[in-house]
Design a protein around this motif. Structure first.
Motif, short mmCIF file in Angstrom:
data_model
loop_
_atom_site.label_atom_id
_atom_site.label_comp_id
_atom_site.label_asym_id
_atom_site.label_seq_id
_atom_site.Cartn_x
_atom_site.Cartn_y
_atom_site.Cartn_z
N VAL A 11 0.84 -1.21 0.00
CA VAL A 11 0.00 0.00 0.00
C VAL A 11 0.88 1.25 0.00
CG1 VAL A 11 -0.32 0.16 2.51
CG2 VAL A 11 -2.09 1.03 0.99
N GLN A 12 2.05 1.14 0.60
CA GLN A 12 2.96 2.29 0.68
C GLN A 12 3.40 2.72 -0.73
OE1 GLN A 12 2.90 -0.48 2.52
NE2 GLN A 12 4.11 -0.33 4.38
N GLU A 13 3.54 1.76 -1.64
CA GLU A 13 4.00 2.08 -3.00
C GLU A 13 3.07 3.10 -3.69
OE1 GLU A 13 3.81 -1.22 -5.72
OE2 GLU A 13 5.12 -0.26 -7.20
N THR A 14 1.80 3.13 -3.28
CA THR A 14 0.86 4.03 -3.95
C THR A 14 1.24 5.50 -3.80
OG1 THR A 14 -0.59 4.13 -1.99
CG2 THR A 14 -1.10 2.44 -3.64
N LEU A 15 2.08 5.82 -2.81
CA LEU A 15 2.47 7.23 -2.62
C LEU A 15 3.27 7.74 -3.82
CD1 LEU A 15 5.77 7.75 -1.85
CD2 LEU A 15 5.08 6.44 0.14
N ILE A 87 -2.35 12.46 7.69
CA ILE A 87 -2.43 11.01 7.94
C ILE A 87 -2.05 10.31 6.63
CG2 ILE A 87 -4.07 9.13 8.33
CD1 ILE A 87 -5.65 11.04 10.15
N GLY A 88 -1.07 9.42 6.67
CA GLY A 88 -0.64 8.77 5.42
C GLY A 88 -0.01 9.80 4.50
N THR A 89 0.97 10.51 5.04
CA THR A 89 1.54 11.67 4.34
C THR A 89 2.33 11.30 3.08
OG1 THR A 89 2.92 13.63 4.68
CG2 THR A 89 3.61 11.66 5.83
N GLY A 90 2.85 10.05 3.04
CA GLY A 90 3.66 9.66 1.88
C GLY A 90 4.85 10.58 1.72
N LEU A 91 5.08 11.04 0.48
CA LEU A 91 6.14 12.03 0.24
C LEU A 91 5.48 13.35 -0.18
CD1 LEU A 91 8.77 9.71 -1.49
CD2 LEU A 91 9.01 10.81 0.73
N LEU A 108 2.18 11.66 9.57
CA LEU A 108 2.14 10.26 10.00
C LEU A 108 2.16 9.33 8.79
CD1 LEU A 108 1.24 8.00 12.23
CD2 LEU A 108 -1.05 8.44 11.31
N ASP A 109 2.94 8.27 8.90
CA ASP A 109 2.84 7.20 7.89
C ASP A 109 3.50 5.95 8.46
OD1 ASP A 109 2.69 5.69 5.33
OD2 ASP A 109 2.37 7.67 4.43
N LEU A 110 3.41 4.87 7.71
CA LEU A 110 3.98 3.58 8.16
C LEU A 110 5.51 3.71 8.20
CD1 LEU A 110 1.49 1.43 6.08
CD2 LEU A 110 1.58 1.59 8.58
N GLY A 132 4.01 5.02 12.26
CA GLY A 132 3.02 4.14 12.87
C GLY A 132 1.82 4.01 11.96
N SER A 133 0.91 3.11 12.36
CA SER A 133 -0.31 2.95 11.58
C SER A 133 -1.40 3.85 12.12
CB SER A 133 -0.79 1.50 11.63
OG SER A 133 -2.06 1.42 11.01
N VAL A 134 -2.19 4.40 11.23
CA VAL A 134 -3.29 5.27 11.64
C VAL A 134 -4.30 4.50 12.49
CG1 VAL A 134 -4.58 4.82 9.50
CG2 VAL A 134 -5.01 6.92 10.77
N THR A 135 -4.31 3.19 12.37
CA THR A 135 -5.29 2.38 13.11
C THR A 135 -4.83 2.11 14.54
OG1 THR A 135 -4.24 0.36 12.30
CG2 THR A 135 -6.10 1.21 11.04
N ALA A 156 -6.53 13.15 5.48
CA ALA A 156 -6.22 11.79 5.03
C ALA A 156 -6.49 11.76 3.53
CB ALA A 156 -7.07 10.77 5.77
N GLU A 157 -5.47 12.06 2.74
CA GLU A 157 -5.65 12.17 1.28
C GLU A 157 -5.23 10.86 0.63
OE1 GLU A 157 -3.53 15.46 -0.50
OE2 GLU A 157 -4.17 14.87 -2.52
N ALA A 158 -6.19 10.17 0.05
CA ALA A 158 -5.92 8.90 -0.65
C ALA A 158 -5.33 7.86 0.30
CB ALA A 158 -5.01 9.12 -1.85
N VAL A 159 -5.89 7.76 1.49
CA VAL A 159 -5.38 6.83 2.50
C VAL A 159 -6.47 5.87 2.99
CG1 VAL A 159 -4.29 6.65 4.79
CG2 VAL A 159 -3.73 8.59 3.29
#
Ligand SMILES: C[S@@+](CC[C@H](N)C(=O)[O-])C[C@H]1O[C@@H](n2cnc3c(N)ncnc32)[C@H](O)[C@@H]1O
Length: 276
Positions: A11-15, A87-91, A108-110, A132-135, A156-159
């Protein structure tokens, strides 16, 4: 300089999709947004970005970024010292695009993403990355202990569509419980979009798939009593003031798209909630 191979989970690759969209756009004469940093990061990574070349949905990711940027800017004009949590900031480079010099930011991201992010971005007293995980509620405590007062805007954009429904509920419960009255910007995948993801031009080039199906963003108001859906837009029904700011060729493209009412476009919503 040697380029670095990103070692990212599925899922991280989607960033890399929105990152590449912003990098390519930066090279255009009349761009939807400028992002020199994205261009530098893409140049530094050893990844086959060409798989995303010329995909129509890249424009969608840029329009989404523009609307989410606007929501953050609006929030910061009302609350210049507020807290923004990506949340799930990616790059993502939202801080570089819309920071006002006063707000408190958390990104925040994994852990593997935060590790990669650390090569390109640096924490400051106003800007903190969290792995960390948002969950998992631990990040919520990290934000609460450093920026308890708020107000808070969670972006939380596209997360969240990549989580399962029970986890999305859990995240909303966590936020409402710890940060009552906060805002949450999120996208939702509904009919026509969710069910055609195998044919989606960019998603079909990676392994991750969306898991949370949201038939109608209006339903989010029913999750917790007192939740309000402040706004919900599709890419063809962006707020007028934002639309008016876009380069004319993009305004025309959106007008043409609106006429077609394509289910794979109309089934995707960008929303902002006021939590109870
Ligand atoms: C499509 S990318 C979007 C990245 C960024 N928001 C942007 O718009 O450029 C999805 C992001 O969500 C992150 N993500 C997915 N599941 C997550 C979880 N359980 N906790 C934290 N981040 C997560 C991924 O690692 C990835 O960075």
């Amino acid at each position: 300089m040697d380029r670095e191979k990103p070692h990212l989970g599925t899922v991280q690759e989607t960033l890399l999709i929105p990152l590449y969209a912003r990098a390519v756009e930066n090279g255009r004469e009349q761009p939807l947004l400028r992002d020199t940093r994205a261009e530098e990061i893409v140049a530094a990574l050893d990844y086959d970005f060409a798989r995303f070349d010329e995909l129509p949905s890249l424009t969608g990711t840029l329009l989404r970024a523009r609307l989410f940027d606007r929501w953050v800017s609006d929030f910061l004009s009302t609350h210049p010292g507020g807290t923004v949590v990506e949340i799930g900031t990616g790059l993502n480079t939202r801080y570089e695009r819309v920071d006002n010099g006063r707000a408190r930011w958390f990104e925040l991201d994994l852990p593997d993403v935060i590790d990669l992010r650390g090569r390109f971005f640096t924490d400051t007293p106003r800007r903190t990355t969290i792995a960390g995980s948002v969950t998992d509620g631990a990040w919520v405590e990290a934000v609460a202990s450093q920026a308890a007062d708020g107000p808070h805007l969670f972006v939380a954009e596209a997360v969240l569509p990549y989580l399962d429904a029970a986890d999305v509920h859990r995240v909303v419960d966590l936020l409402a419980d710890r940060f009552p009255g906060s805002l949450l910007a999120l996208d939702t995948a509904g009919p026509g979009f969710f069910d055609t993801q195998e044919q989606h031009d960019a998603l079909s080039k990676v392994t991750a798939r969306m898991r949370w199906y949201c038939p109608d963003p209006a339903h989010l108001a029913g999750w917790l009593p007192g939740t309000e859906v402040l706004a919900s837009h599709t890419l063809t029904s962006l707020p007028e003031p934002l639309l008016a700011e876009l380069p004319l060729p993009y305004q025309q493209m959106i007008a043409d798209l609106a006429v077609q009412q394509l289910p794979q476009v109309e089934g995707y919503h960008l929303n902002i909630l006021h939590l109870p």
